[in-house]
Design a protein around this motif. Sequence first.
Motif, short mmCIF file in Angstrom:
data_model
loop_
_atom_site.label_atom_id
_atom_site.label_comp_id
_atom_site.label_asym_id
_atom_site.label_seq_id
_atom_site.Cartn_x
_atom_site.Cartn_y
_atom_site.Cartn_z
N PRO A 213 -8.91 -1.21 1.21
CA PRO A 213 -8.07 -0.88 2.37
C PRO A 213 -8.87 -0.91 3.68
O PRO A 213 -9.99 -0.41 3.74
N GLU A 214 -8.26 -1.48 4.70
CA GLU A 214 -8.85 -1.48 6.04
C GLU A 214 -8.19 -0.45 6.95
O GLU A 214 -8.77 -0.07 7.96
N THR A 215 -6.95 -0.06 6.62
CA THR A 215 -6.21 0.91 7.43
C THR A 215 -5.68 2.02 6.53
O THR A 215 -5.64 1.89 5.30
N ASP A 217 -2.56 2.89 6.35
CA ASP A 217 -1.34 2.40 5.71
C ASP A 217 -1.68 1.60 4.45
O ASP A 217 -1.01 1.73 3.41
N GLU A 218 -2.72 0.78 4.55
CA GLU A 218 -3.16 0.03 3.36
C GLU A 218 -3.69 0.98 2.29
O GLU A 218 -3.51 0.74 1.09
N GLU A 221 -0.73 2.40 0.43
CA GLU A 221 -0.17 1.42 -0.51
C GLU A 221 -1.03 1.31 -1.77
O GLU A 221 -0.51 1.24 -2.89
#
Length: 563
Positions: A213-215, A217-218, A221
């Motif tokens: 994940p980079e964010t 939100d990611e 998920e």
Amino acid sequence: MRRVMSEVFGQTPVRVSRRGIFGASIAASSVLALASCSDDGGEEVDVDELSKGAMDDFAADSQFKATEPFSLSLLWTEWPELPITDSWQFFTEIEKRTNVKLETTIIPFSDAVEKRSLLISAGDAPMVIPIIYTGDENSFVSSGAILPISDYVEHMPHFQKYVEEWDLGDMIDNLKQADGKYYMLPGLQEVSVPVFTLIIRKDVFETVGGGIPETWDEMREALVKIKAEYPDSYPLADGFEAMSMLNYAAHAFGAQAGWGFGTGMMDDGSGKLQYTAVSAEYKEMVEFFRGLVADGLVDTDSLTAADDGSGGGSVTEKFANELVFAASGSNGTASDFAVALNETVGEGNYEVLQIAPPGGPAGMVCEPRNFWNGFMLNSEITESENFLATLQFLDWIYYNPEARELLRWGVLDETYTKDADGKITLNPEFRLDAFNINPDGETDIQKDLGWSNSVFADSTESRALKESYNTPTFVEYIDSVLATRTPRDPNPPAPLDELELEQAALLSTPIKDTVDTNTLRFIMGERDIAEWDDYVAELESQGLADYISLINGARDRFEEENS
């Protein structure tokens, strides 16, 4: 091996692995808004009249050696797992190289802050007071007990050189108190990355979670996918009573929280300061983590209790048993997780990765660049005939590259070697348990010889020195942060005078208690987010408007006087 350390702000005890100590990397500048001051900072003395033992030709990148031997008193904080001994090579080698004999006053780590304060207040402090973070000096400035060292940095060529080369001038300016002077010198970092971030099971995130994940939100998920594959898990954990996770996450939402809350005041974008805990950005962060908890994606025990690493449901144990797959930590935590996974999953059957703090609505940002611990001086040093020599010695030991390497690794060609490319290798008969280097070596250069001690070694560092004792994966982490994240600008300074400092403390303490309690209650679902306006009203009833006005008044005054 674990210990409790005080974070950069000198307020919140933090439990960390010795291999991951400090940086404990939190926005040091945010605490500067509560700096106290004296009316005039004292009278500057003529150091040329106090130059016994000083070198006439002392310059940057030169070896300091006093022309006449002298002794220098020093406050030494002793950790229980690292008792100081007079026989340490550290002491004999420093004296041999510099003609300076260090005379230590020892205080235990368990109550070091209190003991230090008592010594200074009673006028009994040694001349040199190390392990000082920005803000630690505040309560001693108005009494005149510590030296306005900014008056004398012209005699410290190494400090000046590396402030310029590493582009730290603006950060140094932010150390100024309301009188325009600063009273401590920090450890300088060529590169500054967050010490605490997320440690993840890279293999699981890649095979189950859809990638790294980079964010945030990611991250959400990925956690949903991992939860589906491992239904008994609560895949995200903190282990530091939510203080660590909220600290590094807050910046991505445009807020300050956790260890990085500081004074609670942050730049509103116009040069003024706003109280972060009532901002829309802070609320958005709280709502995001509330959503994670509501969906069963967070190990809530790790938000309410500190992880002491002793098992019995600790984050380390849960990570090893595949009940947690992402948790707060430092590079030392990553090593602890790997050791635990070796016992459960088996060596070679997993990958642990320290990732850059995820980005968010405020962008791919992280905490501001940070200082490391430094020192302050007893103001009585100006009565010493060795005053100038002392400044030169401290400039050498804190900022000279060869001195910094000596403090970390010991004596070149005795305890370690260095090849033409600058790669440092600890000789096989020596080990450094704190970083799991040469574990089969007979002599620990820290415990047995005094090198890599936390009083001096954990301060100024070039990037090369930082990388020399850390793992390749941590070097990759440094690269990833520098390449993909932008440090947030530090908050504009708003130093308070002595009376204002007292007023701010009276106002801010109950307000901050309300913030801490309700932030966690909102996230845990114990208080409905629909009551946000009621929460803000509670803060206002405690004097929030007066506190904001006080800080912004100091901000306006400082801007006017230093424009």
